[in-house]
Motif scaffolding. Structure first.
Motif, PDB file in Angstrom:
ATOM      1  N   THR A 112     -13.077 -10.484   3.058  1.00  0.00           N
ATOM      2  CA  THR A 112     -12.695  -9.841   1.965  1.00  0.00           C
ATOM      3  C   THR A 112     -13.392 -10.320   0.560  1.00  0.00           C
ATOM      4  N   ALA A 151     -11.390   0.073  -2.360  1.00  0.00           N
ATOM      5  CA  ALA A 151     -10.168   0.381  -1.419  1.00  0.00           C
ATOM      6  C   ALA A 151     -10.576  -0.366  -0.309  1.00  0.00           C
ATOM      7  N   LEU A 152     -11.680  -0.614   0.403  1.00  0.00           N
ATOM      8  CA  LEU A 152     -12.018  -1.533   1.817  1.00  0.00           C
ATOM      9  C   LEU A 152     -11.665  -2.794   1.522  1.00  0.00           C
ATOM     10  N   TRP A 175      -9.638  -4.210  -0.856  1.00  0.00           N
ATOM     11  CA  TRP A 175      -8.058  -4.127  -0.887  1.00  0.00           C
ATOM     12  C   TRP A 175      -7.429  -4.020   0.351  1.00  0.00           C
ATOM     13  N   LEU A 176      -7.862  -3.263   1.349  1.00  0.00           N
ATOM     14  CA  LEU A 176      -7.441  -3.226   2.497  1.00  0.00           C
ATOM     15  C   LEU A 176      -7.722  -4.465   3.587  1.00  0.00           C
ATOM     16  N   LEU A 177      -8.639  -5.122   3.452  1.00  0.00           N
ATOM     17  CA  LEU A 177      -9.156  -6.468   3.908  1.00  0.00           C
ATOM     18  C   LEU A 177      -8.136  -7.425   3.592  1.00  0.00           C
ATOM     19  N   HIS A 178      -7.804  -7.330   2.006  1.00  0.00           N
ATOM     20  CA  HIS A 178      -7.301  -8.327   1.414  1.00  0.00           C
ATOM     21  C   HIS A 178      -5.842  -8.428   1.801  1.00  0.00           C
ATOM     22  N   GLY A 179      -5.214  -7.066   1.958  1.00  0.00           N
ATOM     23  CA  GLY A 179      -3.833  -6.692   2.490  1.00  0.00           C
ATOM     24  C   GLY A 179      -3.749  -7.193   3.854  1.00  0.00           C
ATOM     25  N   LEU A 180      -4.872  -7.131   4.879  1.00  0.00           N
ATOM     26  CA  LEU A 180      -4.539  -7.502   6.071  1.00  0.00           C
ATOM     27  C   LEU A 180      -4.800  -8.871   6.105  1.00  0.00           C
ATOM     28  N   TRP A 198      -3.789  -9.068  -5.388  1.00  0.00           N
ATOM     29  CA  TRP A 198      -3.692  -7.836  -4.666  1.00  0.00           C
ATOM     30  C   TRP A 198      -2.764  -6.800  -5.325  1.00  0.00           C
ATOM     31  N   THR A 232      -3.288  -3.113  -6.635  1.00  0.00           N
ATOM     32  CA  THR A 232      -2.561  -2.060  -5.981  1.00  0.00           C
ATOM     33  C   THR A 232      -2.344  -1.156  -7.262  1.00  0.00           C
TER      34      THR A 232
END
Length: 268
Positions: A17, A41-42, A44-49, A73, A77
């Protein structure tokens, strides 16, 4: 959402991330808008995971760095949603740099385990508090964008292509209002159900640094909203009050936990 686990997979997700955010921050001026949006966006998605992994594995931890990570995060968003409505927003480099910094900090300082006597409702209580952090963080970003827009208007005589100043101002106060509601709910829950949330060892009310700074922040934000409604506060006055409230709120939890975890090397 608000927990960090120092596990190998969690560390790997965090590093990936931070690398994604760092690449965007370093290369933002060379990337097309569409490419930068996709990479963000990628990241952000890794961060969310990475945050989700902290919720679903191991012993739950909480601390100043995970709190900052979730706040960043949430701000990202908000940006992801708003950038669809206002493509003129151009804060990708700043937000990506912020994301990289807080994710790396959360890897180094994953926090301390939650007390065994804590209520199962405690994560929800903490989530409300961190959500208010995120909303006030978004408000601060928008206040900075408002300041930048004002400077552009003074320096450039031609037509402006950014987000209209009044729109940024309205968005700022919408985030302040939403953050104030969540902060009020968090404080009220702490007052009424403190012993239930934190275990029998906790008192319903304790005048510690977190409580004092949280109440001071609440008062400042209340003054800001009243000043806006009754006296039409805007511009420099509103921004200064917002910055003071945000600083107090940052000191309330993140600041006190930073002192305990990093400077004093002990749990709260």
């Amino acid at each position: 959402m608000i927990l960090a686990i120092p596990s190998p997979l969690g560390v790997a997700l965090g590093i990936a991330t931070a690398a994604a955010y760092g690449f965007i921050a370093a290369m933002a001026s060379r990337l097309t808008r569409q490419t930068a949006q996709g990479l963000l966006a990628l990241a952000w998605l890794l961060h969310g995971l990475a945050l989700a992994w902290g919720l679903t594995s191991g012993v739950p931890h909480f601390g100043f760095a995970p709190a900052l990570s979730v706040t960043a995060w949430l701000v990202l968003t908000v940006y992801a949603i708003e950038s669809r409505m206002f493509p003129q927003l151009a804060v990708r480099r700043v937000l990506a740099g912020l994301g990289a910094a807080v994710v790396l900090t959360a890897i180094v300082f994953p926090g301390t385990p939650l007390h065994v006597s804590a209520s199962p409702w405690l994560p929800l209580h903490l989530a409300l508090g961190i959500a208010s952090y995120g909303l006030f963080g978004a408000a601060v970003v928008h206040a900075w964008l408002t300041l930048r827009a004002e400077k552009q208007i003074r320096l450039v005589a031609g037509p402006q292509t950014g987000v209209p100043l009044l729109t940024l101002e309205r968005l700022t106060f919408r985030f302040v209002t939403a953050g104030f509601v969540l902060l009020s709910a968090t404080l009220l829950a702490g007052v009424l159900f403190g012993e239930t949330l934190y275990g029998t060892a906790a008192r319903n009310w304790k005048w510690d640094h977190k409580t004092v700074f949280s109440l001071l922040a609440w008062v400042v934000f209340a003054i800001l909203l009243i000043g806006r409604a009754r006296f039409g506060w805007r511009g420099r006055t509103a921004r200064r009050v917002l910055y003071v409230g945000a600083a107090l709120l940052l000191l309330a939890y993140v600041g006190s936990r930073f002192v305990l975890e990093v400077l004093l090397h002990r749990a709260a």
